[in-house]
Design a protein around this motif. Structure first.
Motif, short mmCIF file in Angstrom:
data_model
loop_
_atom_site.label_atom_id
_atom_site.label_comp_id
_atom_site.label_asym_id
_atom_site.label_seq_id
_atom_site.Cartn_x
_atom_site.Cartn_y
_atom_site.Cartn_z
N LYS B 507 21.29 19.97 -10.11
CA LYS B 507 20.49 18.86 -10.51
C LYS B 507 20.77 17.60 -10.04
N GLU B 508 20.56 17.42 -8.89
CA GLU B 508 21.10 16.36 -7.98
C GLU B 508 20.43 16.55 -6.68
N THR B 509 20.49 15.35 -5.95
CA THR B 509 20.16 15.38 -4.43
C THR B 509 21.27 15.10 -3.75
N ARG B 510 22.15 16.05 -3.45
CA ARG B 510 23.54 15.68 -2.61
C ARG B 510 23.12 15.67 -1.03
N TRP B 511 22.38 16.73 -0.53
CA TRP B 511 22.08 16.87 1.00
C TRP B 511 20.59 16.44 0.81
N HIS B 512 20.00 15.70 1.68
CA HIS B 512 18.76 15.31 1.86
C HIS B 512 18.35 16.44 2.66
N CYS B 513 17.12 17.03 2.34
CA CYS B 513 16.45 17.70 3.19
C CYS B 513 16.97 19.50 2.77
N PHE B 514 18.49 19.52 3.02
CA PHE B 514 18.77 20.68 2.95
C PHE B 514 18.58 21.11 1.21
N ALA B 515 18.60 20.16 0.17
CA ALA B 515 18.51 20.40 -0.82
C ALA B 515 17.83 19.09 -1.63
N GLU B 516 16.32 18.96 -1.22
CA GLU B 516 15.68 17.69 -1.53
C GLU B 516 15.05 17.78 -2.72
N ASN B 517 15.73 17.45 -3.84
CA ASN B 517 15.33 17.89 -5.41
C ASN B 517 14.69 16.60 -6.03
N ARG B 518 13.26 16.56 -5.74
CA ARG B 518 12.48 15.57 -6.40
C ARG B 518 12.49 15.26 -7.94
N SER B 519 12.98 16.24 -8.67
CA SER B 519 13.23 16.04 -9.99
C SER B 519 14.56 15.26 -10.47
N TYR B 520 15.74 15.37 -9.40
CA TYR B 520 16.87 14.57 -9.26
C TYR B 520 17.31 14.14 -8.03
N PRO B 521 16.62 13.01 -7.67
CA PRO B 521 16.47 12.50 -6.24
C PRO B 521 17.86 11.63 -6.05
N ASP B 522 18.84 11.61 -6.93
CA ASP B 522 20.21 10.97 -6.54
C ASP B 522 21.32 12.05 -6.50
N LYS B 523 22.36 11.52 -5.93
CA LYS B 523 23.67 12.44 -5.73
C LYS B 523 24.43 12.16 -7.18
N ASP B 524 24.69 13.10 -7.70
CA ASP B 524 25.56 12.77 -9.02
C ASP B 524 26.90 13.39 -9.06
N ASP B 525 27.87 12.53 -8.43
CA ASP B 525 29.44 12.97 -8.32
C ASP B 525 29.83 13.40 -9.61
N GLU B 526 29.34 12.61 -10.75
CA GLU B 526 30.18 12.85 -11.90
C GLU B 526 30.13 14.18 -12.39
N ASN B 527 28.68 14.92 -12.23
CA ASN B 527 28.65 16.08 -12.70
C ASN B 527 28.39 17.10 -11.73
N PHE B 528 28.21 16.87 -10.26
CA PHE B 528 27.82 17.99 -9.25
C PHE B 528 28.85 18.05 -8.35
N LEU B 529 30.19 17.50 -8.41
CA LEU B 529 31.10 17.54 -7.54
C LEU B 529 31.73 19.27 -7.68
N LYS B 530 30.96 20.07 -7.59
CA LYS B 530 31.65 21.50 -7.98
C LYS B 530 30.66 22.59 -7.27
N PHE B 531 31.26 23.71 -7.24
CA PHE B 531 30.44 24.85 -6.66
C PHE B 531 29.33 25.31 -7.72
N VAL B 532 27.84 25.52 -7.14
CA VAL B 532 27.38 26.57 -8.04
C VAL B 532 27.32 27.84 -7.21
N ASN B 533 27.64 28.75 -8.26
CA ASN B 533 27.77 30.15 -7.88
C ASN B 533 26.81 30.75 -8.89
N SER B 534 26.70 32.07 -8.46
CA SER B 534 25.78 33.10 -9.35
C SER B 534 26.22 34.62 -9.39
N ARG B 535 25.79 35.14 -10.24
CA ARG B 535 26.08 36.79 -10.01
C ARG B 535 24.94 37.39 -11.00
N TYR B 536 24.34 38.48 -10.34
CA TYR B 536 23.13 38.97 -11.16
C TYR B 536 23.88 40.16 -11.82
#
Lengths: 103, 553
Positions: B507-536
């Motif tokens: 829920k941030e925009t860390r990389w323009h274009c690569f993940a351009e999130n208009r709902s969260y247009p700014d970089k958020d180091d406080e909450n998102f300097l971490k990996f997003v992982n997933s498991r099915y």
């Protein structure tokens, strides 16, 4: 961006079948043929393999291609890229594989 | 439908850059170990290196250290990369390069016999025949069996352990089941999930290998492997129409990015990979396009050298110059961004692995574009990971014969394949693909949406992709080649769902274009300097946030 195979020039050696990264070429009764020309990546591997000038490489009309096409002749360590348009051969660019790219 | 069962010590899925080098490494380290490479096309030119490469972009040049390369890659990824993975890769870069030279690759040297660098991390080569060189080396190995035209569909598992894989072979229309003591997945990344630059006849005129369709990702997702950073998509900046590389112009002859007013704009947006794409997209949007690389004014000799250089990696660009009777010294080269890809060789998307390139599934190792956490691999990094994964796979073998595959598993898989091949009506694989690309383009940030998306658009994307997945089992499938194409769409649909979940979770925009999130247009180091992982897990994609320094397992 794709290739054309001239059945009249194909000697059915089958070399092009083994270099297509998309496995798009198969051997027909009249010679090799590209099954789905729109699936071609444009890597030119098959051209470089064909010693009989049966394969031509062209740019799709949707990306501004015209009647110009190219073929490759291999000569030891050199690849001669020969360009043709509707008036005939227009240019040859030779690349020596034993020398590195400048850029 | 015919079936065939094979046994091996190590199964390598995908005979591209990483897969070939893994086989070579096993043969050297442990010559008695039996290896099978399962390759969808033919290893001679398959994978990303088909046309050749112009330079080796990951090399520790004179005076630089592996740590220098790690710092660069972490900075370029705006912090989201695994330093330990990057370091273990970087430490191998020069050794695998020396090995390539021994195998026959031409590398430019100066009068003192030192490699000539192109910038701080690159060296100049003649890479037209790089894949045949690798393939020749592999074909000569006594205990390595290459099975060409075998398209692997899925793993065979026992609980959390991968005990082999199976797939369809086009040559004799057989289903082939391979059991293995260890498996290395090296299938590359995923192209063709978004609508391409030219959706018509030239739809495969793309940056990434269009035949890499995310099979390895999809198999891992289905088997419950932990995946990382899918939301860090890759978009390449390329020459317009021919989608040929721009690095040769930017780094080779020093061409800079200029807008239609002639202004150099690259400094304004920054020079990380994502910022270079963002600048071009933003300038176009502001009405200052088209954007170009300013080559006008280079010498005619330089322009001719460029023509030759492109013939060694992207011959369509040279054909275009010749056809239009133009050359780089007389006219600037227009540039554009490609559609997004998922590719762990450039970004950090892929399997969540430890330093041994072991995945979270037992007996499964990952290398190259399919492996996550370690961006900026390029060719030599993929070789390095192939080597590391191979050594780990050899180490993991316990000397026991690979497990038998049950008759029941074989008959269920055969019945399923025969079921597909009976479908004569219904949607075609091509139509499914087109639908999928359209949905992703519009709702998940493709070229048509300036790469941007919102929370709401991602929900629509998910819903529509789920609808398409339901149509796969009823799709028309008239022969073995169409069977492969249908599975190529099926695996990309699986990748799409995981990708959408990842895009939504950051829920941030860390990389323009690569993940351009208009709902969260700014970089958020406080909450998102971490990996997003997933498991099915039981039909749901579970998101797991992991701190940057944490290794898996």
């Amino acid at each position: 961006m794709s290739i054309r195979i001239d059945a009249k020039k194909c000697v059915r050696c089958g070399k092009c079948l083994d270099v297509c990264p998309g496995d798009l070429i198969s051997m027909g009764i009249d010679g090799s043929r590209i099954l789905r020309p729109e699936d071609c990546w444009g890597c030119a591997s098959c051209l470089k393999e064909c010693a009989f000038g049966a394969i031509s490489f062209f740019l799709g009309k949707d990306i501004g291609g015209d009647d110009t096409y190219m073929q490759v002749k291999k000569d030891g360590r050199c690849l001669h890229w020969i360009f043709y348009d509707s008036s005939g051969q227009v240019r040859t660019i030779t690349v020596d594989q034993s020398s590195s790219n400048k850029y | 439908m015919k079936t065939e069962r094979l046994k091996t010590d190590i199964l390598i899925i995908g005979g591209g850059t990483a897969g070939c080098f893994a086989a070579l490494t096993v043969a050297r380290k442990s010559p008695q170990t039996r290896v099978i490479i399962a390759e969808k096309a033919n290893i001679r030119r398959s994978g990303c290196l088909a046309a050749g490469v112009n330079a080796l972009n990951a090399y520790i040049t004179k005076g630089k250290t592996p740590e220098y390369y790690v710092d660069y890659a972490v900075r370029d990824a705006h912090g989201i990369a695994d330093r330990k993975l990057l370091l273990t890769m970087s430490e191998q870069l020069n050794e695998v390069t020396a090995e390539l030279e021994r195998l026959g690759l031409v590398i430019l040297k100066d009068e003192n016999g030192e490699y000539v660098s192109r910038g701080d991390r690159n060296i100049k080569i003649n890479g037209e025949n790089i894949k045949p060189i690798l393939s020749d080396a592999v074909q000569n190995l006594p205990n390595v069996t290459v099975i060409n035209r075998l398209n692997i569909i899925d793993y065979i598992t026992n609980g959390n352990r991968v005990i082999g894989a199976y797939g369809n072979r086009t040559d004799d229309e057989a289903l082939v089941f391979i059991s293995a003591g260890a498996t290395i997945i090296a299938t590359g990344g995923a192209a063709g999930i978004y609508k391409p630059n030219h959706p018509g006849f030239s739809r495969h005129k793309m940056w990434y290998c269009p035949f890499n369709t995310g099979a390895g990702y999809a198999m891992g997702i289905r088997a419950g492997a932990e995946m990382t950073t899918f939301e860090m998509r890759f978009i390449a900046l390329r020459c317009k129409d021919t989608i040929a590389p721009t690095g040769t112009l930017a780094q080779g002859v020093g061409a800079r990015q200029v807008n239609s007013l002639g202004e150099v704009y690259e400094d304004k947006y920054g020079l990380t990979t994502s910022q270079r794409i963002w600048g071009t997209t933003a300038e176009n949007k502001a009405g200052r396009g088209p954007c170009c690389l300013a080559t006008k004014g280079i010498t005619s000799e330089q322009a001719e050298d460029l023509e030759r250089a492109y013939l060694n990696m992207a011959p369509s660009q040279t054909l275009r110059w010749v056809a239009q009777k133009k050359s780089a010294d007389k006219e600037n080269v227009e540039i554009e961004g490609t559609e997004p890809y998922i590719v762990g060789g450039h970004t950090a998307s892929g399997y969540f692995v430890d330093v041994n390139r072991k995945t979270t599934l037992e007996s499964l190792f990952a290398a190259g574009d399919v492996a996550g956490g370690c961006p900026q691999k390029y060719v030599t990094g993929a070789l390095a990971e192939g080597k590391i994964a191979a050594l780990s796979a050899v180490e993991s073998l316990d000397g026991a014969e690979a497990a038998d595959i049950s008759d029941e598993f074989v008959s269920v898989a055969r019945a399923e394949a025969e079921g597909f091949l009976k479908n004569r009506g219904g949607i075609t694989p091509d139509e499914l693909e087109e639908h999928m690309q359209e949905v992703m383009d519009r709702y998940a940030g493709g070229i048509g949406s300036d790469y941007a998306f919102t929370d709401e658009s991602l929900d629509i994307a998910r819903e529509k992709i789920e609808e398409l997945i339901l149509r796969v089992s009823g799709a028309v499938c008239r022969d073995m080649r169409e069977f492969t194409r249908l599975h190529e769409v099926k695996e990309r649909l699986t990748v799409c769902l995981t990708l959408i979940a990842h895009l939504k979770a950051r829920k941030e925009t860390r990389w323009h274009c690569f993940a351009e999130n208009r709902s969260y247009p700014d970089k958020d180091d406080e909450n998102f300097l971490k990996f997003v992982n997933s498991r099915y897990e039981s039909g749901e994609i579970k998101i797991l946030y992991r701190p940057l320094e944490e290794m898996n397992v």
